[in-house]
Design a protein around this motif. Structure first.
Motif, PDB file in Angstrom:
ATOM      1  N   UNK A  26      30.663  35.491   4.874  1.00 51.67           N
ATOM      2  CA  UNK A  26      30.355  36.859   5.265  1.00 51.67           C
ATOM      3  C   UNK A  26      31.276  37.909   4.667  1.00 51.67           C
ATOM      4  N   UNK A  27      32.353  37.485   4.006  1.00 51.82           N
ATOM      5  CA  UNK A  27      33.271  38.437   3.376  1.00 51.82           C
ATOM      6  C   UNK A  27      32.641  39.064   2.138  1.00 51.82           C
ATOM      7  N   UNK A  28      33.055  40.275   1.820  1.00 53.96           N
ATOM      8  CA  UNK A  28      32.642  40.960   0.593  1.00 53.96           C
ATOM      9  C   UNK A  28      33.803  40.823  -0.383  1.00 53.96           C
TER      10      UNK A  28
ATOM     11  N   UNK B 159      30.285  41.399  -3.995  1.00 57.30           N
ATOM     12  CA  UNK B 159      29.421  40.265  -3.655  1.00 57.30           C
ATOM     13  C   UNK B 159      29.717  39.804  -2.237  1.00 57.30           C
ATOM     14  N   UNK B 160      28.678  39.378  -1.524  1.00 53.31           N
ATOM     15  CA  UNK B 160      28.842  38.827  -0.183  1.00 53.31           C
ATOM     16  C   UNK B 160      28.768  37.308  -0.269  1.00 53.31           C
ATOM     17  N   UNK B 161      29.688  36.627   0.389  1.00 45.80           N
ATOM     18  CA  UNK B 161      29.659  35.159   0.444  1.00 45.80           C
ATOM     19  C   UNK B 161      28.646  34.761   1.500  1.00 45.80           C
ATOM     20  N   UNK B 162      27.597  34.042   1.084  1.00 51.80           N
ATOM     21  CA  UNK B 162      26.547  33.670   2.038  1.00 51.80           C
ATOM     22  C   UNK B 162      26.500  32.166   2.322  1.00 51.80           C
ATOM     23  N   UNK B 163      27.242  31.336   1.560  1.00 50.50           N
ATOM     24  CA  UNK B 163      27.294  29.903   1.814  1.00 50.50           C
ATOM     25  C   UNK B 163      28.610  29.365   1.292  1.00 50.50           C
ATOM     26  N   UNK B 164      29.236  28.493   2.068  1.00 50.14           N
ATOM     27  CA  UNK B 164      30.486  27.866   1.642  1.00 50.14           C
ATOM     28  C   UNK B 164      30.404  26.366   1.828  1.00 50.14           C
ATOM     29  N   UNK B 165      31.006  25.646   0.922  1.00 51.38           N
ATOM     30  CA  UNK B 165      31.057  24.190   0.948  1.00 51.38           C
ATOM     31  C   UNK B 165      31.699  23.760  -0.359  1.00 51.38           C
TER      32      UNK B 165
ATOM     33  N   UNK C  77      36.159  43.393   1.832  1.00 50.75           N
ATOM     34  CA  UNK C  77      35.917  43.573   3.272  1.00 50.75           C
ATOM     35  C   UNK C  77      35.918  42.211   3.921  1.00 50.75           C
ATOM     36  N   UNK C  78      36.772  42.055   4.931  1.00 54.28           N
ATOM     37  CA  UNK C  78      36.865  40.805   5.663  1.00 54.28           C
ATOM     38  C   UNK C  78      35.935  40.875   6.859  1.00 54.28           C
ATOM     39  N   UNK C  79      35.061  39.863   7.015  1.00 50.23           N
ATOM     40  CA  UNK C  79      34.167  39.842   8.175  1.00 50.23           C
ATOM     41  C   UNK C  79      34.981  39.495   9.416  1.00 50.23           C
ATOM     42  N   UNK C  80      34.789  40.244  10.460  1.00 48.43           N
ATOM     43  CA  UNK C  80      35.514  40.015  11.700  1.00 48.43           C
ATOM     44  C   UNK C  80      34.939  38.802  12.422  1.00 48.43           C
ATOM     45  N   UNK C  81      35.797  37.914  12.868  1.00 51.65           N
ATOM     46  CA  UNK C  81      35.360  36.736  13.634  1.00 51.65           C
ATOM     47  C   UNK C  81      34.995  37.169  15.045  1.00 51.65           C
ATOM     48  N   UNK C  82      33.894  36.616  15.543  1.00 51.41           N
ATOM     49  CA  UNK C  82      33.429  37.010  16.872  1.00 51.41           C
ATOM     50  C   UNK C  82      33.429  35.837  17.806  1.00 51.41           C
TER      51      UNK C  82
END
Length: 62
Positions: free
Chosen positions: A5-7, A21-27, A57-62
């Motif tokens: 979710x980070x940009x 770019x937005x990260x939409x998948x990690x592995x 931009x760091x996505x905030x953990x919820x």
């Protein structure tokens, strides 16, 4: 570090002249989506780490 979710900013801009770019998948592989034209690119994690410049931009953990 980066996460889902980070940009991120890459070293070279995309053909549409944007560099975010937005990260939409990690592995083992990382899938990123261009913020302007929504093009999706998948690359190995090692290659991604070489090409990434910084986290915008760091996505905030919820």
């Amino acid at each position: 570090m980066y996460g889902l979710g980070d940009i991120v900013e890459m070293k070279k801009p995309h053909a549409c002249q944007t560099n975010s770019w937005e990260i939409i998948r990690m592995g083992m592989d990382i899938k990123i989506r261009c913020e302007k034209c929504r093009h999706i690119v998948m690359m190995p994690r090692r290659e991604f780490e070489k090409k990434m410049k910084r986290v915008l931009v760091k996505k905030e953990d919820q």
